[in-house]
Design a protein around this motif. Structure first.
Motif, PDB file in Angstrom:
ATOM      1  N   ARG A  64       0.867  -1.186   0.000  1.00 34.34           N
ATOM      2  CA  ARG A  64       0.000   0.000   0.000  1.00 34.34           C
ATOM      3  C   ARG A  64       0.898   1.228   0.000  1.00 34.34           C
ATOM      4  O   ARG A  64       1.276   1.757   1.037  1.00 34.34           O
ATOM      5  CB  ARG A  64      -0.922  -0.019   1.225  1.00 34.34           C
ATOM      6  N   SER A  65       1.288   1.654  -1.213  1.00 31.57           N
ATOM      7  CA  SER A  65       2.229   2.752  -1.354  1.00 31.57           C
ATOM      8  C   SER A  65       1.584   4.092  -1.027  1.00 31.57           C
ATOM      9  O   SER A  65       0.356   4.239  -1.097  1.00 31.57           O
ATOM     10  CB  SER A  65       2.774   2.762  -2.785  1.00 31.57           C
ATOM     11  N   GLY A  99       8.895  -9.373  -1.252  1.00 32.08           N
ATOM     12  CA  GLY A  99       8.182  -8.204  -0.752  1.00 32.08           C
ATOM     13  C   GLY A  99       7.494  -7.403  -1.834  1.00 32.08           C
ATOM     14  O   GLY A  99       6.544  -6.673  -1.562  1.00 32.08           O
ATOM     15  N   GLU A 100       7.983  -7.515  -3.069  1.00 30.85           N
ATOM     16  CA  GLU A 100       7.342  -6.862  -4.208  1.00 30.85           C
ATOM     17  C   GLU A 100       7.441  -7.782  -5.418  1.00 30.85           C
ATOM     18  O   GLU A 100       8.536  -8.245  -5.764  1.00 30.85           O
ATOM     19  CB  GLU A 100       8.011  -5.529  -4.554  1.00 30.85           C
ATOM     20  N   PRO A 139       3.468  -0.914 -11.992  1.00 33.61           N
ATOM     21  CA  PRO A 139       2.533  -2.007 -11.679  1.00 33.61           C
ATOM     22  C   PRO A 139       1.498  -1.590 -10.633  1.00 33.61           C
ATOM     23  O   PRO A 139       1.811  -1.482  -9.462  1.00 33.61           O
ATOM     24  CB  PRO A 139       3.445  -3.116 -11.147  1.00 33.61           C
ATOM     25  N   SER A 140       0.285  -1.328 -11.069  1.00 29.11           N
ATOM     26  CA  SER A 140      -0.798  -0.931 -10.172  1.00 29.11           C
ATOM     27  C   SER A 140      -1.888  -1.982 -10.213  1.00 29.11           C
ATOM     28  O   SER A 140      -2.374  -2.361 -11.280  1.00 29.11           O
ATOM     29  CB  SER A 140      -1.366   0.426 -10.592  1.00 29.11           C
ATOM     30  N   LEU A 141      -2.294  -2.431  -9.032  1.00 31.15           N
ATOM     31  CA  LEU A 141      -3.213  -3.561  -8.932  1.00 31.15           C
ATOM     32  C   LEU A 141      -4.671  -3.174  -9.118  1.00 31.15           C
ATOM     33  O   LEU A 141      -5.489  -4.030  -9.475  1.00 31.15           O
ATOM     34  CB  LEU A 141      -3.047  -4.232  -7.557  1.00 31.15           C
ATOM     35  N   ILE A 142      -5.018  -1.921  -8.851  1.00 34.67           N
ATOM     36  CA  ILE A 142      -6.429  -1.543  -8.810  1.00 34.67           C
ATOM     37  C   ILE A 142      -6.697  -0.295  -9.642  1.00 34.67           C
ATOM     38  O   ILE A 142      -5.811   0.547  -9.850  1.00 34.67           O
ATOM     39  CB  ILE A 142      -6.913  -1.299  -7.360  1.00 34.67           C
ATOM     40  N   SER A 143      -7.944  -0.160 -10.081  1.00 34.22           N
ATOM     41  CA  SER A 143      -8.403   1.067 -10.740  1.00 34.22           C
ATOM     42  C   SER A 143      -9.328   1.859  -9.827  1.00 34.22           C
ATOM     43  O   SER A 143      -9.672   2.992 -10.128  1.00 34.22           O
ATOM     44  CB  SER A 143      -9.123   0.723 -12.044  1.00 34.22           C
ATOM     45  N   SER A 144      -9.721   1.249  -8.701  1.00 34.32           N
ATOM     46  CA  SER A 144     -10.563   1.914  -7.711  1.00 34.32           C
ATOM     47  C   SER A 144     -10.251   1.330  -6.346  1.00 34.32           C
ATOM     48  O   SER A 144      -9.938   0.140  -6.232  1.00 34.32           O
ATOM     49  CB  SER A 144     -12.044   1.708  -8.040  1.00 34.32           C
ATOM     50  N   ASP A 169       4.722 -20.711  -4.851  1.00 34.22           N
ATOM     51  CA  ASP A 169       3.726 -21.646  -4.314  1.00 34.22           C
ATOM     52  C   ASP A 169       4.297 -23.044  -4.189  1.00 34.22           C
ATOM     53  O   ASP A 169       4.058 -23.750  -3.193  1.00 34.22           O
ATOM     54  CB  ASP A 169       2.495 -21.699  -5.222  1.00 34.22           C
ATOM     55  N   ASP A 170       5.048 -23.464  -5.200  1.00 36.18           N
ATOM     56  CA  ASP A 170       5.605 -24.818  -5.199  1.00 36.18           C
ATOM     57  C   ASP A 170       6.539 -25.042  -4.022  1.00 36.18           C
ATOM     58  O   ASP A 170       6.774 -26.190  -3.621  1.00 36.18           O
ATOM     59  CB  ASP A 170       6.358 -25.088  -6.511  1.00 36.18           C
ATOM     60  N   ARG A 171       7.065 -23.957  -3.470  1.00 34.59           N
ATOM     61  CA  ARG A 171       8.028 -24.056  -2.365  1.00 34.59           C
ATOM     62  C   ARG A 171       7.476 -23.508  -1.052  1.00 34.59           C
ATOM     63  O   ARG A 171       8.206 -23.392  -0.072  1.00 34.59           O
ATOM     64  CB  ARG A 171       9.322 -23.325  -2.757  1.00 34.59           C
ATOM     65  N   GLY A 172       6.207 -23.152  -1.044  1.00 36.58           N
ATOM     66  CA  GLY A 172       5.577 -22.661   0.179  1.00 36.58           C
ATOM     67  C   GLY A 172       6.107 -21.332   0.654  1.00 36.58           C
ATOM     68  O   GLY A 172       6.179 -21.084   1.867  1.00 36.58           O
ATOM     69  N   LEU A 173       6.452 -20.433  -0.280  1.00 37.23           N
ATOM     70  CA  LEU A 173       7.059 -19.158   0.064  1.00 37.23           C
ATOM     71  C   LEU A 173       6.045 -18.019  -0.021  1.00 37.23           C
ATOM     72  O   LEU A 173       4.916 -18.197  -0.464  1.00 37.23           O
ATOM     73  CB  LEU A 173       8.249 -18.886  -0.869  1.00 37.23           C
ATOM     74  N   SER A 174       6.482 -16.837   0.385  1.00 39.94           N
ATOM     75  CA  SER A 174       5.590 -15.686   0.528  1.00 39.94           C
ATOM     76  C   SER A 174       5.813 -14.660  -0.578  1.00 39.94           C
ATOM     77  O   SER A 174       6.927 -14.515  -1.089  1.00 39.94           O
ATOM     78  CB  SER A 174       5.838 -15.002   1.881  1.00 39.94           C
ATOM     79  N   TYR A 175       4.750 -13.906  -0.940  1.00 36.75           N
ATOM     80  CA  TYR A 175       4.895 -12.844  -1.931  1.00 36.75           C
ATOM     81  C   TYR A 175       3.792 -11.805  -1.767  1.00 36.75           C
ATOM     82  O   TYR A 175       2.683 -12.093  -1.328  1.00 36.75           O
ATOM     83  CB  TYR A 175       4.889 -13.392  -3.359  1.00 36.75           C
ATOM     84  N   LEU A 176       4.148 -10.546  -2.153  1.00 34.03           N
ATOM     85  CA  LEU A 176       3.248  -9.403  -2.038  1.00 34.03           C
ATOM     86  C   LEU A 176       3.258  -8.625  -3.346  1.00 34.03           C
ATOM     87  O   LEU A 176       4.326  -8.284  -3.863  1.00 34.03           O
ATOM     88  CB  LEU A 176       3.697  -8.479  -0.900  1.00 34.03           C
ATOM     89  N   GLY A 177       2.096  -8.328  -3.887  1.00 27.79           N
ATOM     90  CA  GLY A 177       2.003  -7.596  -5.142  1.00 27.79           C
ATOM     91  C   GLY A 177       2.200  -6.103  -4.955  1.00 27.79           C
ATOM     92  O   GLY A 177       1.778  -5.519  -3.963  1.00 27.79           O
ATOM     93  N   TRP A 178       2.848  -5.479  -5.930  1.00 23.99           N
ATOM     94  CA  TRP A 178       2.997  -4.022  -5.981  1.00 23.99           C
ATOM     95  C   TRP A 178       2.052  -3.510  -7.069  1.00 23.99           C
ATOM     96  O   TRP A 178       2.146  -3.953  -8.197  1.00 23.99           O
ATOM     97  CB  TRP A 178       4.445  -3.646  -6.313  1.00 23.99           C
TER      98      TRP A 178
END
Length: 490
Positions: A180-181, A424-425, A464-469, A444-453
């Protein structure tokens, strides 16, 4: 991440002269057993010093490394110890395993001893924490209720156990969510604190994607309230806004990650984001003048809430300033006077020390070099963490160097085999999601973590923007992450 153009500028208290073994009373409920138990004993005592010992028993899942923390309450000062690596910061004493006794199976015990000075009182410590988990206090077995809204339960307290993130009960957890930038750039530009709404409805919309984590980028000058920042957006006003957002994220059952994004220090060398000495862009490394103070303040703010995760520095790139990769990694860990960087650098070890010096045992993330895209020597230069609660952070976009499975297999997999790994991104500047689909599958195949930017309404073709609203309507890029999270957690 480099932002779109509009955003860049844009116990027993009082025990004296106690000889013999003392176990701090176990607080039980319904016969439940504590996650760990510690017997603290003063084996001998003389005019100005004493010899003590601790016996640690692990009652939960087996662990490959351990770190015990407790607080002296009577002015005692540690002088030496054995069978563990002992240290003291303020009143907090930490004993971390040696290389030969790190493995602690379920039900197993380990003992260590120390010598310390005392004057006036030799009060027995009243609480002990093993890898961040309180000992001698009963942990109720978790019931298996009907599914509930995550907000009713709240996020877990996370800690590193081997190469996994686990909760207080030892169950493996993954950080899956969004960034959440806004908090990194709006205040320094004099335009506010966050970019777009951060009310309950907008945070609920993130949870509606089945995200369990929100990463919150910060600005050190705004947090510290330096004179260059509009007071309306600095100091206590800024801190309270961040605390309020953290509370909203938690209220919807998600883990808050507070992260240092923009920092002080003039850098005009290769790949400089700006020529400004102030925290108005991404610098190659954090600065010694303000960053340790920033992290000490953040850690003091959140140290009593171990659901909050600390991400030390967004995207280090000392490799763009130094002439060799070895120099870059040395700068990354040790800081100081780094080649090509004109200000004194705070290394990752400095920042870990700043956090732990407050007594905070929260999970810490540390990203590598090359804008956190290179972890090739992360294990070699891994900073020492007395709390044993450190994970590696990594960022990847379709335009990065390490953006294919061959690189991930050769450089990420060895790190992920040793410590928890959090992307983290993740993102792409194509307004599509084909690239992050590959990233998510590998993780996913390795059970790891990720966060979208990023959860911001920008033009997804320029960043890279995830939303329009802010009601959660996804862009074409965001659709890929939203649908994937819902499939995983729905």
């Amino acid at each position: 991440m480099r932002h779109p153009p509009r955003s860049v500028l844009a116990a027993v208290a009082g025990a004296v002269a106690l000889i013999g073994s003392v176990t701090v009373p176990v607080v039980t409920a319904s016969g439940a057993a504590p996650a760990c138990s510690v017997e603290y004993s003063v084996t001998s005592q003389w005019g100005s010093g004493f010899q003590g010992a601790v016996k640690i028993t692990n009652n939960t899942a087996a662990m490959s490394s351990w770190s015990l923390a407790f607080d002296f309450a009577g002015g005692q000062k540690l002088t030496q110890g054995w069978n563990a690596t002992w240290s003291q910061s303020g009143t907090t004493v930490t004993a971390a395993n040696e290389s030969y006794n790190g493995s602690l199976a379920t039900g197993a015990s380990v003992s260590a001893g120390f010598i310390a000075s005392w004057s006036g009182s030799n009060a027995v410590p009243t609480s002990f924490r093993l890898n961040g988990t309180s000992c001698n206090t009963a942990v109720e077995p978790s019931p298996t209720p009907e599914p509930t809204d995550p907000a009713e339960d709240g996020p877990p307290v996370l800690r590193a156990s081997g190469n996994k993130l686990v909760d207080a009960g030892g169950a493996t957890r993954r950080l899956l969510g969004v960034n959440r930038s806004g908090g990194e750039f709006m205040c320094v530009q004099g335009r506010g604190i966050f970019d777009g709404p951060v009310d309950d409805a907008s945070v609920k919309a993130i949870a509606g994607w089945k995200a369990n984590t929100v990463r919150i980028p910060l600005n050190e000058e705004c947090w510290l309230g330096l004179s260059t920042i509009d007071p309306a957006y600095a100091g206590a006003n800024y801190i309270n806004a961040v605390k309020d957002l953290v509370a909203k994220v938690k209220a919807h059952g998600m883990t808050p990650v507070v992260e240092l994004h923009w920092t002080y220090g003039q850098y005009t060398g290769n790949s400089a984001g700006c020529s400004d000495v102030h925290a108005s862009c991404q610098k190659p490394m954090p600065d010694m003048q303000y960053t340790p103070s920033f992290w000490a303040s953040v850690a003091n703010t959140f140290k009593n809430d171990r659901t909050v995760v600390f991400d030390l520095f967004n995207e280090p790139y000392p490799d763009r300033a130094t002439s060799t990769t070895t120099q870059a990694w040395q700068c990354w860990r040790d800081g100081g006077n780094c080649p090509g960087i004109g200000y004194e650098v705070a290394g990752m070890q400095d920042l870990v020390d700043s956090v732990r010096g407050t007594g905070a045992t929260n999970l810490i993330l540390a990203g590598g070099i090359a804008y956190s895209n290179d972890l090739s020597q992360w294990l070699t230069y891994k900073p020492a963490d007395p709390a044993g609660n450190l994970a590696a952070a990594w960022h990847v976009y379709n335009f990065n160097t390490c953006a294919n499975e061959r690189c991930w297999n050769s450089t990420l997999a060895p790190v992920a085999a040793q410590v928890p790994l959090v992307a983290g991104e993740i993102g792409e500047n194509t307004c599509a999601h084909g690239f992050i689909d590959q990233v998510m599958k590998w993780f996913d195949d390795r059970g790891l973590s990720y966060l979208g930017w990023t959860w911001n309404t920008w033009d997804c073709s320029s960043g890279p923007s995830l939303i329009s609203s802010y009601d959660g309507t996804p862009t074409a890029f965001g659709t890929g992450l939203r649908d994937h999270l819902r499939a995983l957690n729905g």
